[in-house]
Motif scaffolding. Structure first.
Motif, short mmCIF file in Angstrom:
data_model
loop_
_atom_site.label_atom_id
_atom_site.label_comp_id
_atom_site.label_asym_id
_atom_site.label_seq_id
_atom_site.Cartn_x
_atom_site.Cartn_y
_atom_site.Cartn_z
N ILE A 284 -5.20 -51.83 31.72
CA ILE A 284 -5.79 -51.98 30.38
C ILE A 284 -4.98 -51.22 29.34
N ARG A 285 -4.68 -49.96 29.60
CA ARG A 285 -3.93 -49.15 28.64
C ARG A 285 -2.42 -49.23 28.86
N PHE A 286 -2.01 -49.69 30.01
CA PHE A 286 -0.59 -49.83 30.37
C PHE A 286 0.18 -48.51 30.26
N GLU A 287 -0.48 -47.42 30.59
CA GLU A 287 0.20 -46.13 30.72
C GLU A 287 0.62 -45.97 32.18
N MET A 288 1.72 -46.60 32.54
CA MET A 288 2.10 -46.73 33.93
C MET A 288 2.51 -45.40 34.55
N GLY A 289 3.09 -44.50 33.78
CA GLY A 289 3.44 -43.19 34.30
C GLY A 289 2.21 -42.40 34.69
N TYR A 290 1.23 -42.40 33.82
CA TYR A 290 -0.02 -41.69 34.09
C TYR A 290 -0.78 -42.35 35.24
N ALA A 291 -0.80 -43.68 35.26
CA ALA A 291 -1.45 -44.40 36.36
C ALA A 291 -0.76 -44.09 37.69
N SER A 292 0.56 -43.94 37.67
CA SER A 292 1.29 -43.60 38.90
C SER A 292 0.92 -42.20 39.38
N ALA A 293 0.68 -41.28 38.45
CA ALA A 293 0.24 -39.94 38.84
C ALA A 293 -1.14 -40.00 39.50
#
Length: 318
Positions: A284-293
């Motif tokens: 939804i937010r496409f914050e892939m770095g944070y999602a990967s964390a």
């Protein structure tokens, strides 16, 4: 006569060059090359779609990546934000741990007990009962059934039952009341838990050597519980480990049940889990770095739970 000089005999030292461990490993691999050849398609798919994505996710967890710009290295910023500043993640972590501690052990033990009981039945009855217990885990509209059961109006099955017999005067909004959401999700997940692990246990019980049971009876095993602990469980350690991995994965990775029953997001994040938090930031937010964390933290939690389970399973039969 010339005196003969005696020289001490020096033993012949034979220097044997022992092959290195790497050379022995290579020799063993060459000997079993046909096995590796047969394994290669699966290993190729496994590395392509499992190992490589996990490695890339770990790398991306140290970056800021929004799917539009090139990843920018930020160090431990994602992890500090996740563990120190993200209050919603703390709620999701608490819900996930509580969910896993309840559903994981209960569903695992239930899978084995039902498999053990069903295994004692005749083949035709066993096949029918296996289908009955396994069907909920593959049913397509299972959430629709539970939405009717916990519907917030007087036509919901649970509200209708409680009001009919005088337990309540007004219907309860089960899926929009914070204190009821997580218990309902746990109940539904337990109902769905007789899946792949259940089938693995059924298969493991079918492969136990009957001669071990006869030998155990001669060695002093007096009842079925001793037979279970000293013969049945040690004989099916691979299936027990496989079932444990599947149940751990299911209990930590819960998301579909929460979204289908409580919505996304749920009321005051009462049904929020780590995976729904991951879905929020990843899709939804496409914050892939944070999602990967987030994914990395979940991955480490699963590894820790698996290691603990392996230690416990090694003690089976002792």
């Amino acid at each position: 006569m010339q005196a003969e000089t005696s020289h001490p005999t020096v033993p012949n030292l034979i220097h044997t060059n022992k092959p290195s461990r790497l050379a022995l490993k290579w020799k063993e691999m060459k000997k079993s090359k046909h096995h590796y050849l047969l394994m290669s398609p699966y290993m190729l798919i496994f590395f392509t779609f499992t190992v490589i994505p996990v490695v890339f996710s770990l790398i991306l967890s140290f970056t800021y990546f929004n799917m539009l710009e090139f990843p920018r290295f930020v160090g431990l910023q994602n992890y500090s934000r996740l563990l120190l500043d993200d209050d919603v993640f703390m709620i999701a972590l608490k819900n996930t741990l509580l969910f896993a501690l309840i559903t994981g052990p209960i569903s695992y033990i239930a899978c084995f007990l039902f498999a053990w009981i069903i295994n004692e039945l005749s083949p035709k009855v066993r096949a029918f009962m296996t289908l009955v217990f396994y069907a909920p885990s593959i049913a397509g509209n299972v959430f629709f059934i539970w939405l009717i059961v916990f519907s917030g109006d007087r036509y919901g099955y649970l509200n209708g039952f409680l009001m009919k017999y005088g337990f309540k005067l007004e219907p309860t909004l089960w899926l929009t009341t914070e204190k009821y959401i997580l218990p309902i999700i746990i109940i539904v997940q337990l109902w769905l838990s007789l899946g792949t692990s259940f089938l693995a246990f059924i298969a493991g019980l079918q492969t136990i050597d009957k001669s071990l049971v006869e030998a155990g009876a001669m060695d002093g095993i007096k009842n079925r519980w001793q037979e279970l602990w000293y013969i049945t469980l040690p004989s099916m350690r691979p299936q027990l480990m496989f079932g444990a991995v599947m149940q751990i994965t299911a209990s930590f990775a819960v998301a579909d049940v929460s979204i289908a029953l409580a919505g996304f997001p749920s009321v005051n994040y009462a049904g929020h889990t780590i995976v729904t938090h991951l879905i929020d930031y990843g899709t939804i937010r496409f914050e892939m770095g944070y999602a990967s964390a987030i994914a990395t933290v979940l991955f480490l939690m699963m590894i820790g739970a698996n290691m603990l389970t392996q230690k416990l399973l090694r003690r089976v039969g002792e």
